[in-house]
Design an enzyme around this catalytic site. Structure first.
Site, PDB file in Angstrom:
ATOM      1  N   ASP A   3      43.424  40.535  39.342  1.00 26.51           N
ATOM      2  CA  ASP A   3      42.381  41.030  40.327  1.00 26.51           C
ATOM      3  C   ASP A   3      41.980  39.517  41.053  1.00 26.51           C
ATOM      4  O   ASP A   3      41.839  38.678  40.342  1.00 26.51           O
ATOM      5  CB  ASP A   3      41.241  41.759  39.976  1.00 26.51           C
ATOM      6  CG  ASP A   3      41.752  43.355  39.494  1.00 26.51           C
ATOM      7  OD1 ASP A   3      42.719  43.677  40.065  1.00 26.51           O
ATOM      8  OD2 ASP A   3      41.100  43.861  38.870  1.00 26.51           O
ATOM      9  N   ASP A  40      45.805  47.799  43.973  1.00 24.31           N
ATOM     10  CA  ASP A  40      44.650  48.762  44.020  1.00 24.31           C
ATOM     11  C   ASP A  40      44.546  49.240  45.382  1.00 24.31           C
ATOM     12  O   ASP A  40      44.229  50.288  45.521  1.00 24.31           O
ATOM     13  CB  ASP A  40      43.373  48.114  43.776  1.00 24.31           C
ATOM     14  CG  ASP A  40      43.502  47.479  42.079  1.00 24.31           C
ATOM     15  OD1 ASP A  40      44.291  48.409  41.560  1.00 24.31           O
ATOM     16  OD2 ASP A  40      42.870  46.305  41.704  1.00 24.31           O
TER      17      ASP A  40
END
Length: 192
Positions: free
Chosen positions: A128, A148
């Site tokens: 991330d 995401d």
């Protein structure tokens, strides 16, 4: 105005596959860039406090929820990918093909991390790097990736398709006609 013709099965499958591979490639390329050029766990501001880059390895789900259960997320992602692929065989709607293709690409991006990144097969940590500190979940700012973004937006899109009555086969669910309002009969004859 006539309705758009539905997609042939092969066309729908090709569209879904192209979109999924494109999202997967963009997701993995941006993760490669993040790993190569960003310092780990150090905020790199891009737009002041609104948007930045912050490289982390996430063993959990969104907002690092369930960090000790990485293998469960791997199984869940694999199950979702299988359901999308099986469902894709019934798709004739352009909208559903686009949504499922983009969703499959996002799911495949994070599944790839779970399967092939450290610390090991099936328990890998998702990379991330997008930080939007103004989006808070309890006490944790939002840090996520390209996959995401597609997963969240396509799940919202699926809800919209379902709520608007769009079916996988390209038809639209007909709304029930409200019963006609009938005025109560007046038993009394009109008076002169």
């Amino acid at each position: 105005m006539s309705a758009r013709p539905t997609l042939r099965p092969a066309t729908a499958g090709i569209l879904i596959a192209i979109l999924a591979v494109t999202v997967l490639a963009v997701d993995q390329f941006t993760k490669y860039l993040a790993i190569t050029f960003l310092p780990p766990e150090e905020l790199v501001p891009v737009l002041g406090d609104a948007f930045g880059l912050y490289l982390i390895r996430n063993s959990g789900a969104a907002f690092s929820f369930g960090a000790g259960f990485t293998w469960i997320f791997t199984i869940a992602l694999a199950a979702v990918a299988i359901v999308i692929v099986v469902t894709a065989t019934r798709v004739r709607s352009r909208a559903w093909a686009v949504v499922l293709g983009l969703l499959l690409g996002g799911v495949a991006g994070n599944l790839g991390d779970r399967l092939f990144r450290e610390p090991g097969f099936g328990v890998g940590h998702v990379v991330d790097f997008v930080s939007t500190p103004w989006m808070w979940f309890w006490t944790t700012p939002a840090i996520y990736n390209v996959a995401d973004c597609f997963i969240v937006t396509m799940m919202i899109s699926i809800a919209v398709l379902v709520l608007t009555g769009r079916r996988l086969d390209g038809t639209r669910e007909k709304r029930a006609e409200p019963d006609a309002v009938v005025a109560p009969a007046d038993d009394a004859a009109p008076r002169d």
